[in-house]
Design a protein around this motif. Structure first.
Motif, PDB file in Angstrom:
ATOM      1  N   LYS A 281       0.898  -1.394   0.180  1.00  9.29           N
ATOM      2  CA  LYS A 281      -0.164  -0.052  -0.057  1.00  9.29           C
ATOM      3  C   LYS A 281       0.759   1.176  -0.059  1.00  9.29           C
ATOM      4  O   LYS A 281       1.883   1.382   0.903  1.00  9.29           O
ATOM      5  CB  LYS A 281      -0.899  -0.007   1.338  1.00  9.29           C
ATOM      6  N   THR A 282       0.709   2.138  -0.862  1.00  8.28           N
ATOM      7  CA  THR A 282       1.149   3.468  -1.007  1.00  8.28           C
ATOM      8  C   THR A 282       0.596   4.761  -0.782  1.00  8.28           C
ATOM      9  O   THR A 282      -0.605   4.634  -0.999  1.00  8.28           O
ATOM     10  CB  THR A 282       1.878   3.717  -2.605  1.00  8.28           C
TER      11      THR A 282
ATOM     12  N   SER B 179       3.861   0.618   2.632  1.00  8.57           N
ATOM     13  CA  SER B 179       3.857  -0.481   3.809  1.00  8.57           C
ATOM     14  C   SER B 179       3.098  -1.667   3.164  1.00  8.57           C
ATOM     15  O   SER B 179       2.242  -1.577   2.303  1.00  8.57           O
ATOM     16  CB  SER B 179       3.287   0.040   5.194  1.00  8.57           C
ATOM     17  N   TRP B 180       3.376  -2.767   3.797  1.00 13.60           N
ATOM     18  CA  TRP B 180       2.690  -3.944   3.445  1.00 13.60           C
ATOM     19  C   TRP B 180       1.645  -4.512   4.188  1.00 13.60           C
ATOM     20  O   TRP B 180       1.963  -4.575   5.451  1.00 13.60           O
ATOM     21  CB  TRP B 180       3.630  -5.154   3.373  1.00 13.60           C
ATOM     22  N   LYS B 181       0.448  -4.959   3.771  1.00  9.79           N
ATOM     23  CA  LYS B 181      -0.556  -5.417   4.683  1.00  9.79           C
ATOM     24  C   LYS B 181      -1.293  -6.527   4.281  1.00  9.79           C
ATOM     25  O   LYS B 181      -1.299  -7.005   3.161  1.00  9.79           O
ATOM     26  CB  LYS B 181      -1.723  -4.180   4.440  1.00  9.79           C
ATOM     27  N   SER B 182      -1.364  -7.369   5.284  1.00  9.38           N
ATOM     28  CA  SER B 182      -2.093  -8.688   4.897  1.00  9.38           C
ATOM     29  C   SER B 182      -3.489  -8.631   4.541  1.00  9.38           C
ATOM     30  O   SER B 182      -4.134  -8.038   5.518  1.00  9.38           O
ATOM     31  CB  SER B 182      -1.791  -9.512   6.154  1.00  9.38           C
ATOM     32  N   ARG B 183      -3.974  -8.672   3.398  1.00 10.53           N
ATOM     33  CA  ARG B 183      -5.377  -8.557   3.003  1.00 10.53           C
ATOM     34  C   ARG B 183      -6.218  -9.441   3.180  1.00 10.53           C
ATOM     35  O   ARG B 183      -7.529  -9.478   3.631  1.00 10.53           O
ATOM     36  CB  ARG B 183      -5.267  -8.176   1.619  1.00 10.53           C
TER      37      ARG B 183
END
Length: 629
Positions: free
Chosen positions: A560-561, A568-572
């Motif tokens: 996600k920008t 950052s990186w998100k667990s979807r």
């Protein structure tokens, strides 16, 4: 709200406590509601649930997707079959390119076969992954077109630099700032001179006390003649010091007063180009390997290290490029073997850290100039093209050896080979059977034990037969190119299915009750379940009921920008799937394949040479002479 510990209960651990319960003093003793056998005061119930072995708690891998809950004492055993306890296979192996001195008939013939054996199929799979990873720009940058995106980035950076220089107004005030600093330096040197004078006075007092005579420093005389002193700010100090002092004292003076000599203009910070051993302008050089360093253009060696010109051996540029052939570039032959040349250059870069045709500096005087040694008919290559893109449209051919060598942590990787990694994911309880069957039994035996080839394969014969099969039901090991996996295919007779077309035949299997379908699916391996789930929607629903017991779960991460530029990186979401493990084979048995001698009798590459002329045996005459004597 957690219960408040009473004053008595906080220090009481007696099972049969008979203390009367009073307000804010104590409470009754109860047994654990989970039947773990513990007895405790009622106010310690919440604290006991944190340690009770029978308390229902989520799995340790709940944060990684496991939805199961269980008693606390079963969590350790559950980790062995936890769907979120996923293991990545790290087995590695090396493959070598086909040697140039080998007969290419075998590799050319096996590449044209429609049904490939295990060794050829796995070699082609590794070759495809290797070709996709090799970028032509990293191997042949001079034969690659310029990427428009890189040009846009370069222009943007240049524009930003020019804009910064245009907005920079400090360059005109540099001289003013230097003049403003003169007063600061003058104060420093005045203090230093006063300190020297005070030291001389102290020495004079000590000398007078001891009866020794010391002449005071003659400051006025030095001021009258600026060249007579040795202070760093006086004119001609280096010339006078070079005449009066030896080389050791001269060097020591430069070490202690070098900074002040530079600031007062007595010593140049950057030696002019006309002098020896010069770095007139330092240019930054990116060091990528041991041979990518270039000697700066401003470098000049000392005369003492140069050879005598009268004894210097005359050298000339001979056979360094195609200019000596007196042939135009259009008439030069083109190289059609892009793959072989690219693999050779990749191995040279891996083994020695540089390309084949790369300039290398021997020392500060001599440089071996590298010239381009390849000119391909398909050049120039696109900027982002890989080796797989270059060979599109050409007939398939195997360029890697069919035999591979396993690599462990205690084994040093060979620099002249390409390494490959398995990288498949399995549940923790599935990994041992995968490693044993796929890597230890099948892949390690393809060199002649599990798969046997004709002894005349080096001449071009492509005959091969599998010597082993799983014990029990007859089956064979096959490579499935669609899913890129090894599978075990049982031998199913075709007689019951002859005359039946799949397009007109109704799906009776999906019409069975759900309980029967779940019972049948429970006997299938996870690879078959993954394929069965893609047959129809009812079969997908049946396989979905077995995901928690037979499948594995993992988290899908997305980048996600944000508007300010950060990311950052998100667990979807959670992804459930079946692994590619086929039914574990506990025992292997010999197949019904005939002997290799039967094939050699009709092998077209087996040429018999019959000898009818008598041949004398060595040493036979000597034996006959000994018998006569």
């Amino acid at each position: 709200m957690p219960a408040v510990l009473h004053e008595h209960c906080e220090r009481c651990y007696a099972i049969g406590c008979q203390a009367p319960p009073r307000l804010s003093v104590g409470c009754v003793v109860i047994r654990c509601p989970n039947d773990c056998g513990a007895s405790l005061h009622a106010c310690k119930g919440d604290e006991h649930r944190l340690l009770c072995p029978n308390e229902t708690v989520p799995c340790l891998n709940a944060g990684y997707g496991c939805p199961l809950s269980m008693p606390r004492h079963r969590r350790a055993r559950h980790l062995e079959i936890c769907p979120a306890s996923v293991v990545s296979c790290s087995q590695e192996w090396n493959r070598w390119p086909v040697p140039d001195d080998d007969d290419p008939s075998f590799y050319r013939n096996v590449s044209q076969q429609s049904q490939r054996h295990l060794d050829v199929a796995l070699a082609l799979r590794d070759q495809e992954l290797l070709f996709k990873s090799i970028k032509m720009k990293s191997v042949f940058p001079e034969l690659t077109m310029t990427d428009p995106d890189d040009f846009d980035v370069e222009v943007t950076n240049l524009a930003e630099v020019m804009e910064e220089k245009a907005n920079d107004t400090t360059s005109d005030t540099l001289d003013t700032e230097s003049l403003g600093k003169f007063s600061s330096w003058e104060k420093i040197f005045t203090k230093e001179m006063n300190g020297c004078q005070q030291t001389s006075k102290n020495e004079a007092k000590k000398a007078s006390a001891s009866g020794r005579k010391i002449e005071p420093p003659r400051e006025s005389s030095s001021r009258e003649n600026g060249a007579s002193g040795l202070a760093p700010w006086q004119d001609g100090v280096l010339e006078k010091l070079g005449k009066e002092a030896n080389i050791g004292e001269y060097n020591m003076y430069l070490v202690h007063n070098g900074a002040m000599l530079i600031n007062f203009g007595q010593l140049a910070a950057c030696t002019p180009r006309e002098r020896d051993f010069v770095y007139g302008s330092l240019e930054p050089i990116e060091v990528q390997s041991v041979r990518s360093f270039n000697i700066p253009s401003s470098y000049r060696a000392k005369r003492c290290r140069l050879k005598d010109p009268s004894r210097e051996v005359k050298v000339a540029h001979q056979s360094v490029d195609t200019a000596d052939l007196n042939v135009s570039e259009e008439d030069l032959p083109k190289c059609d073997e892009e793959v072989s040349a690219t693999l050779l250059c990749c191995l040279e870069k891996e083994f020695k850290g540089h390309l084949i045709s790369e300039s290398a500096g021997l020392d500060g005087l001599y440089v071996n100039v590298g010239t381009q040694t390849y000119d391909f008919a398909s050049a120039p290559f696109p900027a982002r093209a890989s080796l797989a893109d270059v060979i599109v449209g050409k007939p398939p051919r195997l360029y890697l050896d069919t035999e591979s060598e396993s690599v462990t942590r205690r084994h040093n990787k060979s620099s002249s080979a390409f390494s490959h990694t398995c990288g498949l994911f399995f549940r923790r309880d599935e990994y041992p059977s995968h490693f044993r069957n796929v890597h230890a039994d099948i892949q390690a035996g393809l060199g002649g034990w599990f798969l046997q080839r004709c002894p005349l394969a080096y001449l071009g014969c492509t005959f091969a037969q599998t010597r082993f099969q799983p014990g029990g039901q007859p089956a064979e090991v096959k490579y499935h190119p669609g899913v890129d996996k090894l599978v075990v295919r049982p031998h199913v007779p075709r007689e019951p299915f002859e005359g039946i077309e799949a397009s007109h035949h109704p799906d009776y299997l999906s019409q069975l009750p759900l309980e029967i379908l779940q019972r049948v699916a429970g006997y299938l391996d996870t690879f078959t379940l993954s394929q069965l789930s893609q047959v129809s929607r009812p079969m997908r629903e049946v396989c979905a009921t077995l995901l928690q017991t037979r499948g594995m779960v993992s988290l899908k991460w997305e980048k996600k920008t944000y508007s300010h530029g950060g990311s950052s990186w998100k667990s979807r979401k959670k992804v459930w799937e079946f692994s590619s493990l086929f039914c574990p084979v506990e025992r292997w048995c010999f197949s019904d394949s005939p002997s290799m001698a039967d094939h050699l009798q009709r092998c077209s590459f087996y040429e018999r040479e019959r000898r009818t002329e008598p041949v004398s045996l060595g040493g036979l005459q000597e034996v006959s002479r000994e018998t006569r004597h």
